[in-house]
Design a protein around this motif. Sequence first.
Motif, PDB file in Angstrom:
ATOM      1  N   GLY A  95     -20.195 -58.144 -74.785  1.00 27.71           N
ATOM      2  CA  GLY A  95     -21.759 -57.949 -74.657  1.00 27.71           C
ATOM      3  C   GLY A  95     -22.795 -57.543 -75.668  1.00 27.71           C
ATOM      4  N   VAL A  96     -21.885 -56.040 -74.571  1.00 31.71           N
ATOM      5  CA  VAL A  96     -22.404 -54.965 -75.588  1.00 31.71           C
ATOM      6  C   VAL A  96     -23.040 -55.144 -77.324  1.00 31.71           C
ATOM      7  N   SER A  97     -21.917 -55.418 -78.483  1.00 26.50           N
ATOM      8  CA  SER A  97     -21.629 -55.626 -79.516  1.00 26.50           C
ATOM      9  C   SER A  97     -22.409 -56.592 -80.140  1.00 26.50           C
ATOM     10  N   TRP A  98     -22.650 -57.556 -79.079  1.00 26.57           N
ATOM     11  CA  TRP A  98     -23.983 -58.825 -79.983  1.00 26.57           C
ATOM     12  C   TRP A  98     -25.289 -58.439 -78.883  1.00 26.57           C
ATOM     13  N   THR A  99     -25.999 -57.908 -78.085  1.00 28.02           N
ATOM     14  CA  THR A  99     -26.993 -57.527 -77.470  1.00 28.02           C
ATOM     15  C   THR A  99     -27.723 -56.634 -78.705  1.00 28.02           C
ATOM     16  N   ASP A 100     -27.373 -56.162 -79.601  1.00 30.29           N
ATOM     17  CA  ASP A 100     -27.987 -56.338 -80.566  1.00 30.29           C
ATOM     18  C   ASP A 100     -28.166 -57.518 -82.001  1.00 30.29           C
ATOM     19  N   ARG A 101     -27.198 -57.863 -82.379  1.00 27.72           N
ATOM     20  CA  ARG A 101     -27.707 -58.604 -83.102  1.00 27.72           C
ATOM     21  C   ARG A 101     -29.213 -59.939 -82.440  1.00 27.72           C
ATOM     22  N   ILE A 102     -28.614 -60.040 -80.660  1.00 28.86           N
ATOM     23  CA  ILE A 102     -29.476 -61.419 -80.575  1.00 28.86           C
ATOM     24  C   ILE A 102     -30.941 -60.549 -80.318  1.00 28.86           C
ATOM     25  N   GLU A 103     -31.325 -59.114 -79.957  1.00 29.55           N
ATOM     26  CA  GLU A 103     -32.255 -58.937 -79.829  1.00 29.55           C
ATOM     27  C   GLU A 103     -32.893 -58.074 -81.807  1.00 29.55           C
ATOM     28  N   LYS A 104     -32.032 -58.113 -82.621  1.00 28.83           N
ATOM     29  CA  LYS A 104     -33.323 -58.129 -83.867  1.00 28.83           C
ATOM     30  C   LYS A 104     -33.039 -59.593 -84.500  1.00 28.83           C
ATOM     31  N   ALA A 105     -32.452 -60.414 -83.964  1.00 30.11           N
ATOM     32  CA  ALA A 105     -32.405 -62.043 -84.669  1.00 30.11           C
ATOM     33  C   ALA A 105     -33.927 -61.887 -84.475  1.00 30.11           C
ATOM     34  N   GLN A 106     -34.819 -62.579 -85.911  1.00 34.38           N
ATOM     35  CA  GLN A 106     -35.939 -63.671 -85.619  1.00 34.38           C
ATOM     36  C   GLN A 106     -35.961 -64.586 -85.203  1.00 34.38           C
ATOM     37  N   ASP A 107     -37.227 -65.500 -84.332  1.00 31.05           N
ATOM     38  CA  ASP A 107     -36.543 -66.628 -83.297  1.00 31.05           C
ATOM     39  C   ASP A 107     -35.959 -67.960 -84.077  1.00 31.05           C
ATOM     40  N   ASN A 108     -36.078 -67.934 -85.139  1.00 34.15           N
ATOM     41  CA  ASN A 108     -35.620 -69.314 -85.915  1.00 34.15           C
ATOM     42  C   ASN A 108     -34.076 -68.843 -84.991  1.00 34.15           C
TER      43      ASN A 108
END
Length: 142
Positions: free
Chosen positions: A76-89
């Motif tokens: 969860g910690v490692s994926w949080t950044d990816r999810i937050e930085k990703a564009q909506d699509n």
Amino acid sequence: MSKRILTISILILTSFFVSCSQDKSEQKSQQQAVVTAPKIEAIVKVEPFNAPESPVITEDQAKKYAKASAGLVELGVSWTDRIEKAQDNEKVQILNAYNVARDQLCARVGLAGIAEYNWITEVALKEEGNKAAFEAAGIKIQ
């Protein structure tokens, strides 16, 4: 009067063809987006989970649950950044990949995927008879 009708008819036909060509270009870009989306493939086979009739688990299951819990926190910690930085699509694709990763992590430690992990969390943790198994696995239940 007939010139006006002819002009209006030409405008209507022109706008129809323009809108049709725009729809086709939008469809092509949507198809390309689907084609370029990353494929999510399971590496470890995740066994189907059927909840047992008894909520009592073994010490081995409790140990696997403890490992999965620690791994899921790290994941969860490692994926949080990816999810937050990703564009909506991209967020939906990333969230789907994250769910697959959670399932894979649980399967790698020996559980039947995230389904068994969730069952242990929701059912087995509440069972008083499992207290010793969880404590042996290093999980303190209050």
